[in-house]
Design a protein around this motif. Structure first.
Motif, PDB file in Angstrom:
ATOM      1  N   CYS A 283       0.847  -1.202   0.000  1.00  0.00           N
ATOM      2  CA  CYS A 283       0.000   0.000   0.000  1.00  0.00           C
ATOM      3  C   CYS A 283       0.883   1.254   0.000  1.00  0.00           C
ATOM      4  CB  CYS A 283      -0.926  -0.010   1.207  1.00  0.00           C
ATOM      5  SG  CYS A 283      -1.927   1.499   1.307  1.00  0.00           S
ATOM      6  N   PRO A 284       0.753   2.104  -0.992  1.00  0.00           N
ATOM      7  CA  PRO A 284       1.671   3.248  -1.109  1.00  0.00           C
ATOM      8  C   PRO A 284       1.520   4.272  -0.005  1.00  0.00           C
ATOM      9  CG  PRO A 284       0.299   3.021  -3.096  1.00  0.00           C
ATOM     10  CD  PRO A 284      -0.220   2.046  -2.097  1.00  0.00           C
ATOM     11  N   THR A 285       0.389   4.283   0.678  1.00  0.00           N
ATOM     12  CA  THR A 285       0.133   5.354   1.647  1.00  0.00           C
ATOM     13  C   THR A 285       0.038   4.870   3.087  1.00  0.00           C
ATOM     14  OG1 THR A 285      -2.239   5.065   1.398  1.00  0.00           O
ATOM     15  CG2 THR A 285      -1.190   6.658  -0.080  1.00  0.00           C
TER      16      THR A 285
ATOM     17  N   ALA B 234      -2.347   2.985   4.201  1.00  0.00           N
ATOM     18  CA  ALA B 234      -3.770   3.030   4.565  1.00  0.00           C
ATOM     19  C   ALA B 234      -4.271   1.706   5.132  1.00  0.00           C
ATOM     20  CB  ALA B 234      -4.607   3.387   3.331  1.00  0.00           C
TER      21      ALA B 234
ATOM     22  N   VAL C 168      -9.053  -0.982   6.297  1.00  0.00           N
ATOM     23  CA  VAL C 168      -8.510   0.142   5.526  1.00  0.00           C
ATOM     24  C   VAL C 168      -8.943   1.447   6.184  1.00  0.00           C
ATOM     25  CG1 VAL C 168     -10.463   0.246   3.901  1.00  0.00           C
ATOM     26  CG2 VAL C 168      -8.235   1.095   3.202  1.00  0.00           C
TER      27      VAL C 168
ATOM     28  N   LYS D 152      -6.633   7.675   4.234  1.00  0.00           N
ATOM     29  CA  LYS D 152      -5.341   7.591   3.553  1.00  0.00           C
ATOM     30  C   LYS D 152      -5.432   6.811   2.238  1.00  0.00           C
ATOM     31  CE  LYS D 152      -2.674   7.056   7.805  1.00  0.00           C
ATOM     32  NZ  LYS D 152      -1.775   6.066   8.409  1.00  0.00           N
ATOM     33  N   CYS D 153      -6.577   6.216   1.959  1.00  0.00           N
ATOM     34  CA  CYS D 153      -6.673   5.303   0.804  1.00  0.00           C
ATOM     35  C   CYS D 153      -6.842   6.090  -0.499  1.00  0.00           C
ATOM     36  CB  CYS D 153      -7.850   4.346   1.010  1.00  0.00           C
ATOM     37  SG  CYS D 153      -8.103   3.252  -0.393  1.00  0.00           S
ATOM     38  N   LEU D 154      -6.040   5.742  -1.487  1.00  0.00           N
ATOM     39  CA  LEU D 154      -6.085   6.446  -2.772  1.00  0.00           C
ATOM     40  C   LEU D 154      -7.403   6.213  -3.502  1.00  0.00           C
ATOM     41  CD1 LEU D 154      -2.423   5.721  -3.909  1.00  0.00           C
ATOM     42  CD2 LEU D 154      -3.333   7.894  -3.037  1.00  0.00           C
TER      43      LEU D 154
ATOM     44  N   CYS E 155      -7.110   2.593  -7.161  1.00  0.00           N
ATOM     45  CA  CYS E 155      -5.783   2.057  -6.879  1.00  0.00           C
ATOM     46  C   CYS E 155      -5.909   0.540  -6.785  1.00  0.00           C
ATOM     47  CB  CYS E 155      -5.280   2.635  -5.553  1.00  0.00           C
ATOM     48  SG  CYS E 155      -3.807   1.844  -4.901  1.00  0.00           S
TER      49      CYS E 155
HETATM   50  S1  SF4 Z   1      -6.492   0.763  -2.671  1.00  0.00           S
HETATM   51 FE1  SF4 Z   1      -6.157   1.931  -0.770  1.00  0.00          FE
HETATM   52  S2  SF4 Z   1      -5.580   0.337   0.682  1.00  0.00           S
HETATM   53 FE2  SF4 Z   1      -5.288  -0.595  -1.341  1.00  0.00          FE
HETATM   54  S3  SF4 Z   1      -3.145  -0.182  -1.851  1.00  0.00           S
HETATM   55 FE3  SF4 Z   1      -4.362   1.495  -2.706  1.00  0.00          FE
HETATM   56  S4  SF4 Z   1      -4.253   3.092  -1.156  1.00  0.00           S
HETATM   57 FE4  SF4 Z   1      -3.691   1.179  -0.155  1.00  0.00          FE
END
Ligand code: SF4
Ligand code: SF4
Length: 301
Positions: free
Chosen positions: A194-196, A198, A204, A208-210, A236
């Motif tokens: 997960c890049p952030t 989240a 989740v 923070k989730c994209l 994402c």
């Molecule tokens: S969809 Fe949300 S939880 Fe899944 S990798 Fe992307 S930012 Fe992270």
């Protein structure tokens, strides 16, 4: 009226669903308590609708009085083609016609055929709709487990599936056992990918989730998250791409989900220069339409 579960599943498969399970229409008390705790922690971000209708989510009778059965369907949307690196990225689920339209049409066809088998049967169908916990129903219907990335995983289909739900008053001669196992084991690749940050195992934080930020958030998109987005402008797939259960999947078979090559090859400059008319021509009836051109331009890095 009592229907044959095998007959119902046969009809669903003939309509084109990739998997189907049937759960008794019981209360989802544990699942709703978990949702309440998630909302109380503020992890639903600006999705105020997640905090409403808890009683409706818990009790299918509130959706369909006299409900006895919940038929849950999965529809594969996996597509092995990838957008070129360096151009704005669109999540896989959103590359063709809006799944709400496609799956709803199929669920209505299912209901219609079930009514022929059981005259007088009442029913409603739901696709990604606020008062229904689709993942919980899919697990209750024996279709798979909820991975640490929070999405349903089914062996052989992975997690690139749309979940459709039909709540009906007819009883079944047999129900599927709930899926109680988890095949995540010690894996945590989704959490690590997960890049952030989240994701924590099984939960989740939408703030923070994209996916939330790029699709749902109508307000400010925090710059520090945008910097981490890696060119994703709508949704994402990072947590799904990392999952070992999503390797070597079969392609979907839904013509409506095939993307337009032109829409999938847009550069950042193409997006910046896009007019509302061109956006409409390229993305009418896709999930991007609801988010709108203005917010998609906001999402560009
Ligand atoms: S969809 Fe949300 S939880 Fe899944 S990798 Fe992307 S930012 Fe992270
Ligand atoms: S990446 Fe690993 S932990 Fe995450 S959902 Fe897939 S199997 Fe489970």
């Amino acid at each position: 009226m009592i229907l044959s579960a095998d007959a119902v599943k046969g009809i669903a498969r003939a309509i084109g669903f990739d998997a189907v399970g049937i759960a008794p229409a019981a209360l989802l008390s544990d699942e709703v308590n978990h949702l309440r705790a998630w909302v109380a922690a503020g992890k639903h971000a600006g999705m105020g609708y997640m905090a409403r209708n808890m009683e409706v989510r818990e009790n299918p009778e509130r959706l369909v009085p006299g409900a006895h059965s919940v038929v849950v369907t999965l529809t594969n949307y996996y597509n092995s083609s990838r957008q070129a690196e360096g151009i704005p990225q669109i999540a896989m689920y959103a590359r063709g016609k809006d799944y709400h339209l496609v799956i709803k049409e199929r669920l209505h066809a299912l209901l219609q055929q079930l009514r022929e088998l059981a005259p007088g049967m009442e029913g409603r169908c739901f696709v990604d709709s606020a008062p229904v916990l689709e993942h919980a129903w899919a697990r209750r219907a024996g279709l798979g487990w909820q991975g640490k990335h929070t999405l349903l995983i089914r062996k052989g289909l992975g997690s690139y599936c749309f979940i459709g739900v039909a709540v009906i008053t007819a009883e079944m001669d047999a129900y599927d056992a709930p899926f109680t196992a988890s095949y995540c084991g010690t894996c945590a690749r989704c959490v690590e990918a997960c890049p952030t940050g989240a994701l924590s195992p099984g939960e989740v934080d939408a703030r923070k989730c994209l996916s939330y930020q790029t699709i749902e958030n109508k307000g400010d998109y925090p710059e520090e998250l945008k910097r981490l987005a890696g060119g994703r402008i709508f949704g994402c797939d990072a947590c799904q791409e990392a999952c070992p259960w999503n390797k070597e999947l079969a392609e979907h078979s839904v013509a409506d989900f095939r993307p337009s090559p032109e829409a999938m090859n847009l550069t950042a400059a193409d997006w910046q220069a896009m007019t509302p008319a061109r956006f409409k021509a390229l993305f009418r009836d896709t999930p991007l339409e609801r988010t709108g051109l203005e917010r998609l331009k906001r999402n560009l890095g």
